[in-house]
Write a protein that holds these residues in place. Structure first.
Motif, PDB file in Angstrom:
ATOM      1  N   TYR A   1       2.252  65.670  12.881  1.00 15.61           N
ATOM      2  CA  TYR A   1       1.482  65.204  11.734  1.00 15.61           C
ATOM      3  C   TYR A   1       1.678  66.109  10.521  1.00 15.61           C
ATOM      4  O   TYR A   1       1.792  65.632   9.382  1.00 15.61           O
ATOM      5  N   GLN A   2       1.743  67.409  10.745  1.00 16.47           N
ATOM      6  CA  GLN A   2       2.002  68.327   9.634  1.00 16.47           C
ATOM      7  C   GLN A   2       3.361  68.053   9.004  1.00 16.47           C
ATOM      8  O   GLN A   2       3.495  68.085   7.769  1.00 16.47           O
ATOM      9  N   HIS A   3       4.360  67.772   9.832  1.00 15.01           N
ATOM     10  CA  HIS A   3       5.672  67.412   9.307  1.00 15.01           C
ATOM     11  C   HIS A   3       5.595  66.116   8.500  1.00 15.01           C
ATOM     12  O   HIS A   3       6.247  65.972   7.457  1.00 15.01           O
ATOM     13  N   HIS A   4       4.799  65.178   8.996  1.00 15.73           N
ATOM     14  CA  HIS A   4       4.611  63.912   8.282  1.00 15.73           C
ATOM     15  C   HIS A   4       3.990  64.168   6.907  1.00 15.73           C
ATOM     16  O   HIS A   4       4.448  63.598   5.894  1.00 15.73           O
ATOM     17  N   LEU A   5       2.957  65.003   6.842  1.00 15.73           N
ATOM     18  CA  LEU A   5       2.324  65.302   5.562  1.00 15.73           C
ATOM     19  C   LEU A   5       3.294  65.973   4.603  1.00 15.73           C
ATOM     20  O   LEU A   5       3.314  65.653   3.402  1.00 15.73           O
ATOM     21  N   GLU A   6       4.080  66.902   5.113  1.00 15.73           N
ATOM     22  CA  GLU A   6       5.069  67.558   4.258  1.00 15.73           C
ATOM     23  C   GLU A   6       6.031  66.537   3.661  1.00 15.73           C
ATOM     24  O   GLU A   6       6.330  66.561   2.463  1.00 15.73           O
ATOM     25  N   HIS A   7       6.515  65.634   4.493  1.00 13.55           N
ATOM     26  CA  HIS A   7       7.446  64.605   4.034  1.00 13.55           C
ATOM     27  C   HIS A   7       6.781  63.682   3.017  1.00 13.55           C
ATOM     28  O   HIS A   7       7.340  63.411   1.946  1.00 13.55           O
ATOM     29  N   VAL A   8       5.579  63.225   3.320  1.00  7.76           N
ATOM     30  CA  VAL A   8       4.869  62.287   2.464  1.00  7.76           C
ATOM     31  C   VAL A   8       4.571  62.904   1.107  1.00  7.76           C
ATOM     32  O   VAL A   8       4.816  62.287   0.060  1.00  7.76           O
TER      33      VAL A   8
END
Length: 218
Positions: A198-205
């Motif tokens: 999820y942290q990776h997702h937030l970084e990408h988003v």
């Protein structure tokens, strides 16, 4: 205020924690998830506000949070294939308070031609929203042939109406994140793996959003 992604633009985020306390559910995972989001935003110096649907609320003050934010993030568990009843109450009250008050003006149609343009009366154009959901169901219930959801993706099936609701206000969707098998298989290892993903997702988003805002201002 500055952030790690873009030094000239400040993004404001409104987090809605929809993890309701009811029956055997304590909303604990969505409390944890909301804190993951808040910590990520703090670490990147992104301004945010957060509300918990279990708390008493003033619908007109909540409307101000929607009007203030650039991005709305909804966190909620799926109960009987819908949002929790307290989140539905929150949305009903807040969106009603937002009529001609920043959320929507009307249904988009005119008396001259009432057959077209339904859903075009939103006032939140330029804002974005993101949805996370948490499930007892495993992801395979959606992806494997012959399993319960017949290979229909969450966003195109269970969340179709929720996405249309936000589109009605004028907001556009950011790709969300779905957490599965959190009742029968909520091991510490599984939750920790989800946290990293999820942290990776937030970084990408958020990198995408800052780049897009920069492009718009160029």
């Amino acid at each position: 205020m500055q952030n790690k992604f873009e030094n000239n633009i400040v993004m404001k985020v409104f987090i809605i924690n929809g993890g309701q306390k009811f029956a055997h559910s304590g909303g604990e995972f969505n409390n944890t998830l909301s804190n993951w989001t808040a910590n990520f935003l703090e670490q990147n110096n992104i301004e945010f506000r957060m509300t918990n649907i279990n708390d008493d609320f003033d619908a007109f003050l909540e409307v101000e949070n929607y009007k203030w934010a650039d991005v709305i993030i909804y966190h909620f568990p799926v109960w009987w294939f819908q949002v929790p009843n307290r989140l539905k109450l929150y949305i009903d009250d807040v969106f009603t308070a937002g009529h001609n008050n920043g959320i929507y003006a009307n249904d988009g149609r005119s008396s001259k031609n009432p057959s077209i343009n339904y859903g075009k009366g939103g006032l939140m154009h330029g804002k974005k929203y993101m949805v996370t959901t948490s499930w007892n169901a495993p992801d395979t219930a959606f992806t494997l042939k012959g399993e319960f959801f017949d290979q229909h993706p969450i966003d195109d099936s269970i969340l179709f109406g929720f996405h249309k609701m936000n589109e009605f206000t004028g907001m556009t969707r950011i790709v969300g994140f779905h957490f599965h098998d959190l009742e029968k298989n909520a091991t510490l290892e599984r939750v920790e793996k989800y946290k990293i993903e999820y942290q990776h997702h937030l970084e990408h988003v958020f990198k995408q959003q800052y780049l897009k805002k920069e492009d718009c201002l160029a």
